[in-house]
Design a protein around this motif. Structure first.
Motif: not given
Length: 295
Positions: A220-224, A264-265, A270-271, A277-278
């Motif tokens: 959602y972050i990538a899209e919107a 890991q997933n 997020f990558q 990612v901290a």
């Protein structure tokens, strides 16, 4: 969403999930606590609040209520929330943990078409630093600013806030959506709220193992989402075979990808979305300052 300093707040239930200290802290912060509701205790005073047997009695005597904070036994949460909804309360914060999943399914089906915001269960609530405290978050960790925090955790939310405060980065809104098996409002809803919020310039998302909500948030972050987002996922070094009990990870009982719900997933999601990612909470302010241009 109505989170004004003068919002009128009700507490449903005085149990082990909320203490006199929490109520005193909310009052000291300026939260406009109006009354409490506890069946069988109507007419009494608790923590200097008038107590009613029913929500509708409180409203008929004191007027409209914006938000209720529910602290009843987990098996009583559904009835309490439906009572609040029937009385036109539009924001419901559920502090109680361990609400039966089917009860939450019923609640969400009843409220999804009525523009009612449900936070929790198993949530310490919401704080708008300098304005209003709704729940049990420790206000001393927060300072007013422009970083929004949305988290599945409780104590990690406070830790992240304290790291930001120490680094001179104040917060606009901090919310823990809750870590029970099924919760009301999601990462996606709060990402949209914070993206549209004029006081928020950047967002910190705090996730943890179990379920797929972080992966959905990354997409959602990538899209919107237009504002910069920094993520932190707890449990990076935890054994993959262990699931955090409070996440109610259904992947342990149904056939799914063995990586479903793992840290890991989530990190891979997020990558793929190009969200920094901290590795640990103390690294979050450093990442924020870079994306906000404060280096």
């Amino acid at each position: 969403m109505n989170l004004r300093a003068d919002s009128r707040i009700l507490i449903q239930g005085f149990s082990e999930f909320i203490s006199a200290t929490h109520i005193a802290q909310m009052k000291a912060y300026g939260t406009n606590l109006i009354a409490g509701v506890q069946p069988g205790c109507g007419g009494q005073m608790k923590y200097d609040l008038p107590v009613f047997d029913l929500v509708e009695e409180a409203i008929s005597k004191l007027g409209a209520i914006d938000t209720t904070i529910i602290c009843v036994h987990p098996y009583q949460v559904l009835d309490a929330a439906l009572e609040a909804s029937a009385s036109n309360i539009r924001q419901i914060i559920i502090i109680s943990p361990g609400v039966p999943p089917l009860h939450m399914v019923t609640l969400l089906r009843k409220t999804e078409t009525r523009e009612i915001l449900v936070v929790g269960p198993n949530s310490p609530g919401i704080i708008v630093p300098g304005k209003i405290l709704l729940g049990t978050q420790p206000s001393e960790f927060y300072t007013p600013g422009s970083v929004g925090i949305v988290s599945r955790s409780s104590t990690l939310t406070y830790e992240v806030a304290w790291e930001l405060t120490q680094a001179g980065l104040g917060q606009s809104i901090s919310v823990s959506i809750g870590s029970d098996a099924i919760v009301g409002s999601s990462f996606l809803q709060w990402l949209q709220i914070l993206d549209e919020d004029e006081t928020t310039d950047a967002i910190v998302l705090v996730g943890q193992p179990g379920g797929g909500s972080e992966e959905a948030a990354a997409r959602y972050i990538a899209e919107a989402i237009d504002k910069p987002v920094i993520a932190y996922i707890a449990g990076r070094h935890a054994p993959q075979s262990k699931y955090w009990h409070q996440t109610g990870n259904i992947a342990t009982v149904v056939r799914r990808d063995p990586n479903f719900g793992t840290t890991q997933n989530k990190l891979a999601a997020f990558q793929a979305a190009q969200v920094p990612v901290a590795e640990y909470p103390a690294q979050i302010p450093e990442f924020l300052k870079k994306v906000m241009g404060n280096t």
